[in-house]
Design a protein around this motif. Structure first.
Motif, short mmCIF file in Angstrom:
data_model
loop_
_atom_site.label_atom_id
_atom_site.label_comp_id
_atom_site.label_asym_id
_atom_site.label_seq_id
_atom_site.Cartn_x
_atom_site.Cartn_y
_atom_site.Cartn_z
N GLY A 4 45.50 33.99 46.62
CA GLY A 4 46.80 33.34 46.63
C GLY A 4 47.91 34.13 45.98
O GLY A 4 49.02 33.63 45.85
N VAL A 5 47.65 35.35 45.53
CA VAL A 5 48.65 36.17 44.84
C VAL A 5 48.87 37.47 45.60
O VAL A 5 47.91 38.14 46.01
N GLU A 6 50.16 37.81 45.83
CA GLU A 6 50.50 39.09 46.48
C GLU A 6 50.32 40.21 45.46
O GLU A 6 50.98 40.20 44.42
N ILE A 7 49.46 41.15 45.74
CA ILE A 7 49.18 42.23 44.80
C ILE A 7 49.88 43.51 45.27
O ILE A 7 49.76 43.92 46.43
N VAL A 8 50.61 44.13 44.34
CA VAL A 8 51.24 45.42 44.60
C VAL A 8 50.68 46.42 43.60
O VAL A 8 50.91 46.29 42.39
N ALA A 9 49.90 47.40 44.09
CA ALA A 9 49.26 48.39 43.22
C ALA A 9 50.09 49.66 43.17
O ALA A 9 50.34 50.29 44.21
N LEU A 10 50.55 50.03 41.99
CA LEU A 10 51.35 51.24 41.80
C LEU A 10 50.46 52.40 41.36
O LEU A 10 49.55 52.21 40.53
N PRO A 11 50.74 53.60 41.85
CA PRO A 11 49.96 54.75 41.40
C PRO A 11 50.27 55.14 39.95
O PRO A 11 49.44 55.68 39.23
N THR A 12 51.51 54.83 39.52
CA THR A 12 51.94 55.15 38.16
C THR A 12 53.16 54.32 37.81
O THR A 12 53.70 53.58 38.65
N GLU A 13 53.62 54.42 36.56
CA GLU A 13 54.84 53.72 36.18
C GLU A 13 56.00 54.29 36.98
O GLU A 13 56.02 55.49 37.30
N MET A 14 57.02 53.46 37.29
CA MET A 14 58.16 53.96 38.06
C MET A 14 59.38 53.09 37.83
O MET A 14 59.29 52.02 37.21
N ASP A 15 60.53 53.57 38.35
CA ASP A 15 61.76 52.80 38.24
C ASP A 15 61.72 51.59 39.16
O ASP A 15 60.99 51.58 40.17
N LEU A 16 62.52 50.58 38.82
CA LEU A 16 62.57 49.38 39.65
C LEU A 16 62.97 49.69 41.09
O LEU A 16 62.47 49.08 42.04
#
Length: 453
Positions: A38-50
């Motif tokens: 029930g949750v949209e998951i967004v996986a980032l490769p690293t920290e980044m700007d908005l």
């Protein structure tokens, strides 16, 4: 929808909880983020700007930041560029965001749990004490002129004792004069014995096996008991100024009414409840919290919710709206004629008072006056000044102030609700008018400078 930055344990738990109710997008590092139903998951490769992140097209209900994965120098300011009015909450210090202290929340949860365990332990001690005294006798004492909270608490304890094969009777001093109290007693057919003479009291306390105090904790203070009387059980919710002596003392001032405390005890006992007992206790809670508007706490709400399964709404209404006597109306007329207002405080002395319970009704009525913060109504009865006090001010603790000025149980109560019975002798008075005048002077000296304009 809700937008969550971070994927630590707390973020995951909150996302899972929110996902059952709302749309949620969770943005976190690929190395730690988990799939959640029930949750949209967004996986980032690293920290980044908005600006590099896949943000939602609609404004979130709230943004929650659990980890520092936004590289912008001022993440909250950048978020405001997207959604100017969306609340931003964070678990660490971040300029412009609302800080949620995990340490404070954890401490609060632990404190709440420990208080719950303390309440349970207190209830179990009383139950264990009573269960070990099968076929014994008990005297349940209310304070003088018992109100619905005291009457209901005594009734609840009598019901519990009888269920445990203990023969229990209810006693009180003074009178039952308030119309609501009379309606309650008559409708429930409460079996009460009024005590007047000292030898009657001595005979009872010397002949029973168990002495129980409800809604008070000190013998001789606003009750007919001699000061040397030591109870076996105390159930009370009033502020405790000095240690008490009893086999078991269940005194918890987080309860707004002793009826809530007794209901909690009955809950732990797993007793089969009746409409009569539940209705009585619900009425005790309602009257002592002024219709759930005064000092009403989570423990009282839990007790009331439990009682609601059996309580009769029709009978509660019947208790609340009994006929008002002409004596009470006369006291209202005298109070309105005599009252004075000084710096937001109403003083309402009543001469020739015929119904002492009218004082509390008058005090509650006058407290609703525009610009008034505190009310003191008082009159003479049987060589004592009877006092009823109310306040809306947070700067005054009525109970403490009155008990310090009139010690040894002559007066006391809660922060916003208090009362007392002060002997003429304490006021160095011989006549009713002199005692009322001296009482007026005491109150103005004690509270006049504390009023809120």
């Amino acid at each position: 929808m809700f937008l969550i930055f971070g994927s630590d344990t707390l973020a995951t738990r909150i996302a899972r909880w929110l996902g059952k109710r709302h749309r949620v997008r969770m943005i976190g590092l690929a190395e730690s983020i988990q799939s959640i139903d029930g949750v949209e998951i967004v996986a980032l490769p690293t920290e980044m700007d908005l600006a590099e992140m896949p943000l939602p097209d609609i404004a979130p209900t709230a943004v929650l930041i659990f980890e520092e994965i936004i590289c912008d120098d001022e993440p909250v300011k950048m978020l405001r560029n997207y959604w100017q009015n969306t609340p931003v909450l964070t678990t660490f210090s971040l300029n412009g965001a609302e800080l949620i202290s995990i340490e404070d929340l954890t401490a609060s949860a632990i404190e709440s749990r420990l208080e719950s365990l303390e309440r349970r332990e207190g209830a179990m001690e009383i139950l264990q004490y009573l269960r070990s005294r099968e076929n014994k006798t008990a005297a349940i004492f209310c304070h003088d002129n018992p109100d619905p909270d005291a009457l209901a608490s005594a009734y609840g304890m009598q019901y519990l004792c009888q269920d445990l094969s203990i023969d229990a009777k209810i006693y009180h001093g003074g009178m039952i004069e308030h119309q609501q109290n009379k309606a309650m007693v008559n409708d429930l057919n409460l079996e009460l014995r009024r005590l007047i003479l000292g030898w009657e009291v001595e005979d009872i306390i010397s002949s029973v096996d168990i002495i129980i105090f409800v809604d008070f904790h000190k013998a001789g203070a606003n009750n007919i008991l001699p000061e040397h009387c030591q109870p076996h059980i105390i159930l009370d919710h009033h502020h405790l100024e000095h240690p008490v002596a009893a086999d078991v003392a269940f005194i918890r001032n987080e309860f707004a009414a002793t009826s809530s405390l007794v209901a909690s005890l009955l809950m732990h006992s797993e007793i089969t409840m009746t409409e009569d007992v539940s209705t009585a206790l619900a009425f005790g809670i309602k009257t002592d919290t002024l219709g759930f508007t005064r000092s009403f706490n989570a423990v009282d709400l839990r007790a009331l919710s439990w009682l609601n399964a059996w309580a009769s709404i029709d009978r509660l209404r019947k208790f609340e709206t009994p006929p008002r006597s002409m004596e009470v109306l006369q006291s209202f007329a005298i109070a309105l004629n005599n009252l004075s207002i000084v710096d937001g405080i109403i003083y309402a002395p009543i001469e020739n008072m015929t119904d002492r319970d009218s004082l509390s009704q008058i005090a509650d009525f006058l407290l609703q006056t525009e610009g008034v913060e505190s009310v003191f109504t008082f009159g003479a009865r049987r060589q004592k000044i009877i006092l009823s006090a109310r306040t809306k001010s947070e700067d005054i603790h009525l109970g403490k102030s009155l008990s310090q000025t009139f010690p040894d149980g002559m007066a006391g109560g809660h922060k916003q609700v208090a009362g007392g019975q002060i002997p003429f002798t304490f006021l160095d008075s011989e006549s009713e008018n002199e005692a009322i005048s001296r009482m007026h002077e005491h109150l103005k000296k004690l509270f006049g400078g504390l009023a809120i304009e």
